[in-house]
Design an enzyme around this catalytic site. Structure first.
Site, short mmCIF file in Angstrom:
data_model
loop_
_atom_site.label_atom_id
_atom_site.label_comp_id
_atom_site.label_asym_id
_atom_site.label_seq_id
_atom_site.Cartn_x
_atom_site.Cartn_y
_atom_site.Cartn_z
CB ILE A 157 35.57 43.42 42.22
CG1 ILE A 157 35.38 43.79 43.69
CG2 ILE A 157 34.82 44.40 41.33
CD1 ILE A 157 36.05 45.09 44.08
CB ILE A 184 38.22 36.26 39.62
CG1 ILE A 184 37.85 36.43 41.09
CG2 ILE A 184 37.45 37.26 38.77
CD1 ILE A 184 38.10 37.82 41.64
N GLY A 187 40.72 38.14 34.71
CA GLY A 187 41.09 39.49 35.12
C GLY A 187 40.05 40.20 35.95
CB SER A 188 38.39 40.70 38.31
OG SER A 188 38.93 39.51 38.83
NE ARG A 189 39.07 47.37 43.37
CZ ARG A 189 38.96 48.68 43.39
NH1 ARG A 189 39.17 49.38 42.30
NH2 ARG A 189 38.62 49.31 44.49
#
Length: 218
Positions: A157, A184, A187-189
């Protein structure tokens, strides 16, 4: 420790920009040279941050045949039973890991197996901890069927800062343990959807190491 290939263009671009920022004042006049020496430490710090973001540590997991590893570095922010509507259309156990810009951003496969489903979804760029980011942000969805016949869904994500998701999955492709499944940027999830009877080995607030920390057993 090495640098990830996904960072090649960004690293070279940053090097050119920071070198230009440092060199231009010296080229203008001798009186402006002090500006170059003043900003040099700042350029070095930012270049170091760019390099550390794309670092790839050497890791080999020691997971058992019925264990899954965390696919990324970060912090566990969600563990709950939810309805998964995209592929399974049934209740699954969701574990979400938030990745800060300081984490290693390589994404590893949580288990060996064959990719049964892959989709890229364009979307928004809400902050990664927002509850709707899992369904409304730019994201990828990958379903891997393990040798034991069970399947796990892994979702990359994008967040407010992360604007570039790279996924190496494609339907029919097989992943082995220790394989990278993507990257990714900034930064993200990641959300992982497990069978409801899976035994989760992490808890809310735990710091995870991708391809090292045992996520669950099934």
């Amino acid at each position: 420790m090495k640098l990830h290939r996904e960072g090649n263009q960004i690293i070279m671009g940053a090097l050119v920009i920071f070198t230009t920022i440092w060199a231009v004042p010296m080229m203008v006049t001798n009186q402006a040279a002090w500006v170059s020496y003043t900003i040099l430490p700042v350029c070095i710090i930012f270049m170091f941050l760019v390099l550390q973001f794309f670092r790839v540590p050497k890791r080999k997991n020691q997971a058992g045949p019925n264990e899954l590893v965390c696919p990324c570095d970060g912090k566990v922010v969600v563990i709950e039973d939810v309805y998964e509507p995209e592929f399974f259309n049934e209740k699954r156990k969701q574990v979400s890991i938030f990745m800060s810009p300081l984490n290693v951003h390589v994404n590893w496969t949580p288990c060996e197996g064959k990719v049964r489903y892959y989709r890229y979804h364009a979307g928004l760029y809400l902050v990664a901890w927002h509850p709707k980011s899992s369904t409304e942000n730019e994201r990828t969805t990958t379903v891997i069927e393990a040798p034991n016949g069970k399947s796990v869904l892994v979702r990359q994500i994008a967040g407010a800062v992360a604007r570039r998701i790279v996924c190496y999955a494609e339907e029919g492709k097989s992943f082995n343990r220790n394989d990278e499944m993507g990257f990714i940027k900034f930064g993200s999830r990641m959300d992982i959807f497990l069978p409801v009877d899976a035994e989760v080995k992490v808890k809310i607030g735990d710091k995870t190491e991708g391809n090292q920390t045992i996520l669950a057993s099934w």
